[in-house]
Design a protein around this motif. Structure first.
Motif, PDB file in Angstrom:
ATOM      1  N   PRO A   1      67.556  -0.160  59.528  1.00 18.58           N
ATOM      2  CA  PRO A   1      68.697  -0.320  58.394  1.00 18.58           C
ATOM      3  C   PRO A   1      67.693  -0.717  57.328  1.00 18.58           C
ATOM      4  O   PRO A   1      66.570  -1.552  57.944  1.00 18.58           O
ATOM      5  CB  PRO A   1      69.721  -1.515  57.918  1.00 18.58           C
ATOM      6  CG  PRO A   1      69.344  -1.790  59.933  1.00 18.58           C
ATOM      7  CD  PRO A   1      68.752  -0.861  60.832  1.00 18.58           C
ATOM      8  N   ARG A   2      67.155  -0.052  55.867  1.00 19.55           N
ATOM      9  CA  ARG A   2      66.042  -0.791  55.437  1.00 19.55           C
ATOM     10  C   ARG A   2      66.789  -1.317  53.935  1.00 19.55           C
ATOM     11  O   ARG A   2      67.523  -0.441  53.539  1.00 19.55           O
ATOM     12  CB  ARG A   2      65.145   0.839  54.686  1.00 19.55           C
ATOM     13  CG  ARG A   2      64.626   1.796  56.069  1.00 19.55           C
ATOM     14  CD  ARG A   2      63.949   2.145  55.627  1.00 19.55           C
ATOM     15  NE  ARG A   2      63.087   2.502  57.496  1.00 19.55           N
ATOM     16  CZ  ARG A   2      62.132   3.678  57.070  1.00 19.55           C
ATOM     17  NH1 ARG A   2      61.773   3.805  56.059  1.00 19.55           N
ATOM     18  NH2 ARG A   2      61.507   4.262  58.204  1.00 19.55           N
ATOM     19  N   GLY A   3      66.418  -2.082  53.678  1.00 20.03           N
ATOM     20  CA  GLY A   3      67.334  -2.453  52.600  1.00 20.03           C
ATOM     21  C   GLY A   3      66.371  -2.494  51.099  1.00 20.03           C
ATOM     22  O   GLY A   3      66.901  -2.669  49.859  1.00 20.03           O
ATOM     23  N   MET A   4      64.818  -1.524  50.800  1.00 16.82           N
ATOM     24  CA  MET A   4      64.590  -1.009  49.910  1.00 16.82           C
ATOM     25  C   MET A   4      64.361  -2.577  48.356  1.00 16.82           C
ATOM     26  O   MET A   4      63.407  -3.701  48.745  1.00 16.82           O
ATOM     27  CB  MET A   4      65.569  -0.129  49.548  1.00 16.82           C
ATOM     28  CG  MET A   4      65.465   0.883  49.871  1.00 16.82           C
ATOM     29  SD  MET A   4      63.827   1.578  51.259  1.00 16.82           S
ATOM     30  CE  MET A   4      62.685   2.007  50.068  1.00 16.82           C
ATOM     31  N   LYS A   5      64.702  -2.027  47.708  1.00 22.29           N
ATOM     32  CA  LYS A   5      64.353  -2.972  46.680  1.00 22.29           C
ATOM     33  C   LYS A   5      65.843  -4.390  47.037  1.00 22.29           C
ATOM     34  O   LYS A   5      66.243  -5.058  45.781  1.00 22.29           O
ATOM     35  CB  LYS A   5      65.077  -2.435  45.301  1.00 22.29           C
ATOM     36  CG  LYS A   5      63.960  -1.800  44.685  1.00 22.29           C
ATOM     37  CD  LYS A   5      64.048  -1.375  43.503  1.00 22.29           C
ATOM     38  CE  LYS A   5      63.513   0.066  43.085  1.00 22.29           C
ATOM     39  NZ  LYS A   5      63.442   0.382  42.128  1.00 22.29           N
ATOM     40  N   TYR A   6      65.965  -4.137  47.586  1.00 18.67           N
ATOM     41  CA  TYR A   6      67.346  -5.211  47.890  1.00 18.67           C
ATOM     42  C   TYR A   6      67.303  -6.032  49.316  1.00 18.67           C
ATOM     43  O   TYR A   6      68.426  -6.216  50.148  1.00 18.67           O
ATOM     44  CB  TYR A   6      68.357  -4.638  47.464  1.00 18.67           C
ATOM     45  CG  TYR A   6      69.207  -4.148  46.588  1.00 18.67           C
ATOM     46  CD1 TYR A   6      68.768  -4.755  45.511  1.00 18.67           C
ATOM     47  CD2 TYR A   6      68.990  -3.082  46.606  1.00 18.67           C
ATOM     48  CE1 TYR A   6      69.370  -4.058  44.484  1.00 18.67           C
ATOM     49  CE2 TYR A   6      69.463  -1.959  45.422  1.00 18.67           C
ATOM     50  CZ  TYR A   6      69.212  -2.965  44.055  1.00 18.67           C
ATOM     51  OH  TYR A   6      69.349  -2.011  42.483  1.00 18.67           O
TER      52      TYR A   6
END
Length: 369
Positions: free
Chosen positions: A112-117
């Motif tokens: 999983p990757r949150g990116m901007k969050y």
């Protein structure tokens, strides 16, 4: 049928003293994954798929998928999926999953990757891990992270903060030297020394940081393709594995060394990926270098990637010898020994063809959350 297949797998693993890490969803689209929840939740009408989808973009897909950590309905649907799986009773063995010793751990998601969050990802990890512990306090829980990746700020990952969640029992890392452009399979002699250094630096850095936060570390994914500098098709099961075997030896040596050190966080490693006897179905039941299609057998590689890329087959004697060498390196003296990796010449049947995913099956049968 999907869940009956999983039941059978767990029952057979239990007979062999093997342990399963139950991955509950995926960053990537090949199993449905987090992006699919956003469509089911009506956040969007369609998924902006990553390659090999025509015109696909990894960046657009990852940013889209990160909304699975912010969309309330998507989160609720995913948590219903978690409850459904964790509370299941195995139709073959009769064991509730939460009582099954063949299950080692629950994994929240693959990479999983949150990116901007990043804060939303943290809340999602904390809430989901807590939910699983409420349902099943006997099994371990892990996130499924790659670690920092090659750009943690861009990918919205804080390795130490995420793994510091109380309900997370151990940390994971993945290292992909070719995918991350550290290793060039067509120039192995020139690129391997740098790739090895970067891989070991990444491994050792995360081991140090896992120790800092008091969590064990599993080197959960790593692999290498077959030799590409021999004028042979590197996706063919008959192609040699000299560089892969060297890489496995180098990395597993460090897993062994740190795993024996009581002051280290390292506790084990998982290789990617075992393809068993799939070599028997070449060009009949799967295409080397091609994509997976419904009805094909599985080679270990995800359907959206070239089949045979990272596959380890039951006749890859040199590779299996390296794995066997380190298989019980860090196991306690009184621990049950893992099954030996016996090479085989032939298996009577290749196994059932399969399609679909647990998530898609559940979505078709579950009530609106």
């Amino acid at each position: 049928q999907v869940l009956e297949g999983l039941d059978f797998l767990l029952a057979e693993m239990g007979k062999r003293g093997m342990r399963a890490i139950m991955c509950l969803t995926n960053e990537w689209a090949w199993s449905g994954g987090l992006a699919q929840y956003l469509v089911w939740a009506k956040y969007a009408k369609k998924i902006p798929y990553h390659p090999p989808s025509p015109g696909g973009s990894w960046e657009k897909f990852m940013h889209f998928t990160s909304h699975a950590f912010t969309d309330t309905k998507a989160i609720r649907m995913y948590h219903n999926h978690v409850r459904f799986i964790v509370n299941r009773v195995n139709s073959v063995s009769g064991l509730p999953y939460k009582e099954d010793p063949a299950i080692m751990a629950w994994e929240l998601a693959n990479e999983p990757r949150g990116m901007k969050y990043p804060d939303a990802l943290f809340d999602w990890v904390k809430n989901t891990a807590g939910l699983i512990k409420d349902l099943d306090p006997k099994h371990m829980v892990t996130i499924g992270l790659e670690g920092d990746t090659i750009d943690p700020a861009y990918n919205g990952i804080d390795f130490e903060k995420l793994n510091s969640v109380e309900a997370i029992d151990y940390a994971t890392i993945h290292i992909w030297v070719e995918n991350w452009n550290w290793y060039d399979p067509w120039r192995p002699a020139a690129s391997y020394p740098t790739a090895k250094k970067k891989a070991l630096d990444y491994f050792q850095d995360h081991a140090r940081r896992a120790k800092k936060i008091g969590k064990p570390l599993v080197f959960e994914e790593f692999g290498m393709s077959r030799d590409a500098d021999t004028n042979a098709d590197r996706y063919l099961p008959t192609t040699t594995t000299e560089w892969r075997d060297r890489y496995f030896e180098d990395m597993l040596s460090w897993v062994c060394l740190l795993g024996k050190d009581p002051n280290s966080a390292v506790v084990g490693a998982n290789l990617w990926a075992y393809g068993g006897d799939a070599f028997e179905g070449v060009n009949k039941m799967w295409t080397p270098g091609g994509l997976w299609h419904p009805g094909d057998i599985f080679t270990g590689d995800p359907p959206h990637e070239a089949q045979g890329w990272y596959s380890i087959y039951s006749r890859d004697n040199a590779t299996l010898a390296v794995i066997e060498k380190f298989a019980d390196c860090i196991a306690p003296d009184d621990a049950p020994k893992p099954p030996h990796l016996v090479t085989r010449q032939r298996q009577p049947r290749l196994g059932q063809r399969a399609s679909g995913s647990v998530e898609s099956f559940i979505a078709e049968t579950m009530d609106e959350p």
